[in-house]
Write an enzyme that holds these catalytic residues in place. Sequence first.
Site, PDB file in Angstrom:
ATOM      1  CG  ASP A 219     -15.074 -27.617  25.253  1.00 13.56           C
ATOM      2  OD1 ASP A 219     -15.232 -28.251  24.195  1.00 13.56           O
ATOM      3  OD2 ASP A 219     -13.965 -27.444  25.789  1.00 13.56           O
ATOM      4  NE  ARG A 280      -1.907 -17.983  21.252  1.00  9.03           N
ATOM      5  CZ  ARG A 280      -1.296 -18.209  22.424  1.00  9.03           C
ATOM      6  NH1 ARG A 280      -1.737 -17.603  23.526  1.00  9.03           N
ATOM      7  NH2 ARG A 280      -0.256 -19.004  22.492  1.00  9.03           N
ATOM      8  CD  GLU A 309      -0.302 -11.149  22.083  1.00  7.55           C
ATOM      9  OE1 GLU A 309       0.752 -11.708  22.425  1.00  7.55           O
ATOM     10  OE2 GLU A 309      -1.415 -11.516  22.478  1.00  7.55           O
ATOM     11  CG  HIS A 328       0.727 -13.217  25.711  1.00  2.94           C
ATOM     12  ND1 HIS A 328       0.597 -13.540  24.392  1.00  2.94           N
ATOM     13  CD2 HIS A 328       0.574 -14.397  26.380  1.00  2.94           C
ATOM     14  CE1 HIS A 328       0.409 -14.838  24.250  1.00  2.94           C
ATOM     15  NE2 HIS A 328       0.385 -15.383  25.456  1.00  2.94           N
TER      16      HIS A 328
HETATM   17  N1  LIG Z   1      -2.478 -15.910  28.014  1.00  2.00           N
HETATM   18  C1  LIG Z   1      -1.586 -16.847  28.171  1.00  2.00           C
HETATM   19  O1  LIG Z   1      -0.453 -16.587  28.527  1.00  2.00           O
HETATM   20  C2  LIG Z   1      -1.970 -18.284  27.942  1.00  2.00           C
HETATM   21  C3  LIG Z   1      -1.404 -19.315  28.712  1.00  2.00           C
HETATM   22  C4  LIG Z   1      -1.790 -20.644  28.469  1.00  2.00           C
HETATM   23  C5  LIG Z   1      -2.711 -20.917  27.466  1.00  2.00           C
HETATM   24  N2  LIG Z   1      -3.190 -19.895  26.708  1.00  2.00           N
HETATM   25  C6  LIG Z   1      -4.187 -20.140  25.677  1.00  2.00           C
HETATM   26  O2  LIG Z   1      -5.412 -20.553  26.294  1.00  2.00           O
HETATM   27  C7  LIG Z   1      -6.162 -21.383  25.409  1.00  2.00           C
HETATM   28  C8  LIG Z   1      -6.595 -22.647  26.130  1.00  2.00           C
HETATM   29  O3  LIG Z   1      -5.452 -23.388  26.478  1.00  2.00           O
HETATM   30  P1  LIG Z   1      -5.610 -24.849  27.104  1.00  2.00           P
HETATM   31  O4  LIG Z   1      -4.242 -25.266  27.476  1.00  2.00           O
HETATM   32  O5  LIG Z   1      -6.703 -24.848  28.103  1.00  2.00           O
HETATM   33  O6  LIG Z   1      -6.080 -25.660  25.803  1.00  2.00           O
HETATM   34  P2  LIG Z   1      -6.943 -27.020  25.787  1.00  2.00           P
HETATM   35  O7  LIG Z   1      -6.723 -27.603  24.437  1.00  2.00           O
HETATM   36  O8  LIG Z   1      -6.648 -27.833  27.001  1.00  2.00           O
HETATM   37  O9  LIG Z   1      -8.461 -26.494  25.914  1.00  2.00           O
HETATM   38  C9  LIG Z   1      -9.138 -25.852  24.887  1.00  2.00           C
HETATM   39  C10 LIG Z   1     -10.602 -26.286  24.959  1.00  2.00           C
HETATM   40  O10 LIG Z   1     -11.327 -25.516  24.004  1.00  2.00           O
HETATM   41  C11 LIG Z   1     -12.332 -26.390  23.457  1.00  2.00           C
HETATM   42  N3  LIG Z   1     -12.844 -25.867  22.190  1.00  2.00           N
HETATM   43  C12 LIG Z   1     -12.385 -26.083  20.932  1.00  2.00           C
HETATM   44  N4  LIG Z   1     -13.190 -25.459  20.046  1.00  2.00           N
HETATM   45  C13 LIG Z   1     -14.158 -24.849  20.766  1.00  2.00           C
HETATM   46  C14 LIG Z   1     -15.286 -24.070  20.417  1.00  2.00           C
HETATM   47  N5  LIG Z   1     -15.561 -23.769  19.136  1.00  2.00           N
HETATM   48  N6  LIG Z   1     -16.086 -23.616  21.408  1.00  2.00           N
HETATM   49  C15 LIG Z   1     -15.814 -23.897  22.703  1.00  2.00           C
HETATM   50  N7  LIG Z   1     -14.773 -24.649  23.099  1.00  2.00           N
HETATM   51  C16 LIG Z   1     -13.957 -25.121  22.134  1.00  2.00           C
HETATM   52  C17 LIG Z   1     -11.630 -27.733  23.320  1.00  2.00           C
HETATM   53  O11 LIG Z   1     -12.576 -28.793  23.276  1.00  2.00           O
HETATM   54  C18 LIG Z   1     -10.813 -27.766  24.604  1.00  2.00           C
HETATM   55  O12 LIG Z   1     -11.519 -28.424  25.643  1.00  2.00           O
HETATM   56  C19 LIG Z   1      -5.235 -21.626  24.206  1.00  2.00           C
HETATM   57  O13 LIG Z   1      -5.563 -20.713  23.203  1.00  2.00           O
HETATM   58  C20 LIG Z   1      -3.849 -21.297  24.753  1.00  2.00           C
HETATM   59  O14 LIG Z   1      -2.940 -20.916  23.743  1.00  2.00           O
HETATM   60  C21 LIG Z   1      -2.859 -18.596  26.938  1.00  2.00           C
HETATM   61  O1  LIG Z   2       0.951 -20.305  24.643  1.00  4.01           O
HETATM   62  C1  LIG Z   2       1.302 -20.110  25.798  1.00  4.01           C
HETATM   63  O2  LIG Z   2       1.910 -20.968  26.484  1.00  4.01           O
HETATM   64  C2  LIG Z   2       0.932 -18.835  26.446  1.00  4.01           C
HETATM   65  O3  LIG Z   2       0.283 -17.982  25.569  1.00  4.01           O
HETATM   66  C3  LIG Z   2       2.112 -18.180  27.111  1.00  4.01           C
HETATM   67  O4  LIG Z   2       3.061 -17.702  26.216  1.00  4.01           O
HETATM   68  P1  LIG Z   2       4.434 -17.070  26.796  1.00  4.01           P
HETATM   69  O5  LIG Z   2       5.164 -18.176  27.455  1.00  4.01           O
HETATM   70  O6  LIG Z   2       5.156 -16.537  25.640  1.00  4.01           O
HETATM   71  O7  LIG Z   2       4.055 -16.036  27.783  1.00  4.01           O
END
Ligand SMILES: NC(=O)c1ccc[n+]([C@@H]2O[C@H](COP(=O)([O-])OP(=O)(O)OC[C@H]3O[C@@H](n4cnc5c(N)ncnc54)[C@H](O)[C@@H]3O)[C@@H](O)[C@H]2O)c1
Ligand SMILES: O=C(O)[C@H](O)COP(=O)(O)O
Length: 592
Positions: A219, A280, A309, A328
Amino acid sequence: MAAHLLSAPSLKSNPTKTPSLSWRLPLPASLTSVAPRGRRSFVVMAMDAKPTVLVAEKLGAAGLDLLKNFANVDCSYNLTQEELCTKISLCDALIVRSGTKVSREVFESSGGRLKVVGRAGVGIDNVDLSAATEHGCLVVNAPTANTVAAAEHGIALITAMARNVAQADASVKAGKWQRNKYVGVSLVGKTLAVMGFGKVGSEVARRAKGLGMHVIAHDPYAPADRAHAIGVDLVSFEEAISTADFISLHMPLTPATSKILNDESFAKMKKGVRIVNVARGGVIDEDALVRALDAGIVAQAALDVFTEEPPAKDNKLVLHENVTATPHLGASTTEAQEGVAIEIAEAVVGALKGELAATAVNAPMVPAEVLSELAPFVVVAEKLGRLAVQLVAGGSGVKSVKVTYASARAPDDLDTRLLRAMIIKGLIEPISSAFVNLVNADFTAKQRGLRIAEERILLDGSPENPLEYIQVQIANVESKFASAISETGEVKVEGRVKDGKPHLTRVGSFNVDVSLEGSLILCRQVDQPGMIGKVGSILGSENVNVSFMSVGRIAPRKHAVMAIGVDEEPKKETLKKIGDIPAVEEFVFLKL
Ligand SMILES: NC(=O)c1ccc[n+]([C@@H]2O[C@H](COP(=O)([O-])OP(=O)(O)OC[C@H]3O[C@@H](n4cnc5c(N)ncnc54)[C@H](O)[C@@H]3O)[C@@H](O)[C@H]2O)c1
Ligand SMILES: O=C(O)[C@H](O)COP(=O)(O)O
C-alpha cells in the site's frame, strides 16, 4: 467540523408539525464538478409534514426504528427502475445498499422532493453523485460499520478455499465421498500479501497473523509504522505479488487499481498462488484470471465481487472448478447490518433535520462570497494535492503534510478551510475510494492518520489578492521523481493563480511555470541546447498536444527540470522514448 460552515438551517418551530427546514448551500463546481452555470446553490424546501423515507433494500431493525421515530418509512424491496422512479416523487429520503441503482433518472423523477440518499455501506458506485448534486440532493454513506464483516469474509474465503470447503460440500451433497480429491493446503507459515492496507486490509492482516501466516502488505500510501505495529512489512507491488502464496485484495477501485491483476502481473506470481477478492471486481482482469487458472499459475481463487453484478450465468470465472464464489456477501453479517443500519439512519435523520453529516459525500458548503473569491485558488489547491500524492513512491506513508499559504492578508481575513479541504481531496481521492468535500475532508484525513499542518506567510503588498501562492509539502516519503524533493527533504510543490488560471510554479527546488490543466510530464535533464525540441518532437510525432512547457534550472549547463503540460495521455512507448533521450535523468507522468 463547525456547523457555521453551513449557512445555518432555519428551524421554524411548530408544536404540531415536524420543524420546517431551509438550507442554503452554495455549490462550488470544483467540489462537485457538476453544477451547471446559474445553479450554484440549492435550497432544501420547507417541509411541513413528516418526511417520508423509502428503504429500497433490507435494513437492520435498529435503523428502521430510528427512522420511524422521525419519518414515515416505506420499505419496498426489489423495485424495478420504473417502480423506483414512480415512488421517488413521494419521498424525501431514499436508503439503499449496493443492489439498487440510483440513476440520474431517479433524481429527475423525484421532482425535487428527494433531499437525501443514504447508502447503507461504503461504496457509492451505484449512486449517480453528479446527478444527486445537480438536483440538490445530499448523499451520505456508512463507511465504517461493515469493515470487520468484510475482513472476516476475506478470512472465511482464504480458509474455505485452502480446504476446498465449497467444492467438497457440493460433492458430499451429490452423494460422493472424495477424500483424496479434496486434500487442501495449510495456512500456517504461508505468505499472505494484503494489497491495500486500509480499514479492511489491516483487519485481514491482523487475523491472518493469528492463523500463523507470514503477512506482508502493499500500500504505497499506508503509514509503515501502522503496519509494523501489527508485525506486517510494507513491500513493493512486485515483491508482494511475486513472493506471496496467497494474495488478498483490499484496495478501492480507482483508475490506478483497475485491472491491477492482469496477464502481466499473473506471470510474475509464484506458480500455485491463491487469490482472494472482497474489494471490487474491477481490480482484477477477469479474463486474465481465467487464463491464469487454466495455466495453473493461479491454483485457486475466491471471489466475493465481480465486474458485473450479478455475473452472467455463463461467466467462465464463476463456473471454473477452482473458483469459490459468493454473491457480494462481505458486509452481510447480522451485526454489520445492524451497525450499518444505525449509522445510515442517524446520518439520514440528521441530514433531514439540517445537521451536518460527517459522512456526507457530496455536500459543498461555503458562503457564496468566500467561494467566488477563492474559486481559482480552490483549483490550485486540489491540483497541488493531486500532484504531490502522485509524486510519492514510498517511505513511511503519506502522514504528514504541511500547507503554506503566502498572502498579504491578515490571517483573520482569509478563510483557508475550503482550500485545506481541497488539498485533502487532492491528496486522498487518487489513492482511495473516499469522496472528499468540505464536510468530510478533515474527518477523512483524521481517519486515515493524515496530519495537515498549516502555515501562513505574511507578505508585504496589497491585500486585494487573497493569496500569492500555496505550497504543499509531504514529509518522510520517497519520490518517484527525486527532483521533487526539496532542500529540506520533503516532496514539495507550489502553485499560484496567473491570469485567473492555476499554475504550477515550483517542484522541489526548481522553479517552473506550467498551467495546471490536462496532464503533466516532469522531466529532469542535463541543461543543454535542443532538449525542448527533442521532447516536443517525440510528443508531436505521437499526436500528443503540448499545452505548456517551461524549464527551470539551477545554473546554465547544469541540471534543469522541464514541465510539459499535455492535453492527451501519452502512450507508454512515447514516455519511454522521452526517458531514452540520453540527457534525461528522470521523468514522471502525472494526471491532474
Ligand atoms: N465485499 C464487500 O462487501 C465489501 C465490504 C466493505 C468494503 N469493500 C471494499 O473493500 C475495499 C477496501 O475498503 P476499505 O474500507 O478498507 O477502504 P480504505 O480506503 O480504508 O482502504 C483502502 C486502502 O487501499 C490503499 N490503496 C489505494 N490505492 C492503492 C494501490 N494502488 N495499491 C495498494 N493499495 C492502494 C489506500 O491507501 C487505502 O489504505 C473497497 O473497495 C471497498 O469498497 C467491500
Ligand atoms: O461497499 C460496501 O459497503 C460493500 O461492498 C458492501 O455492500 P452491500 O452493503 O451492498 O453488501
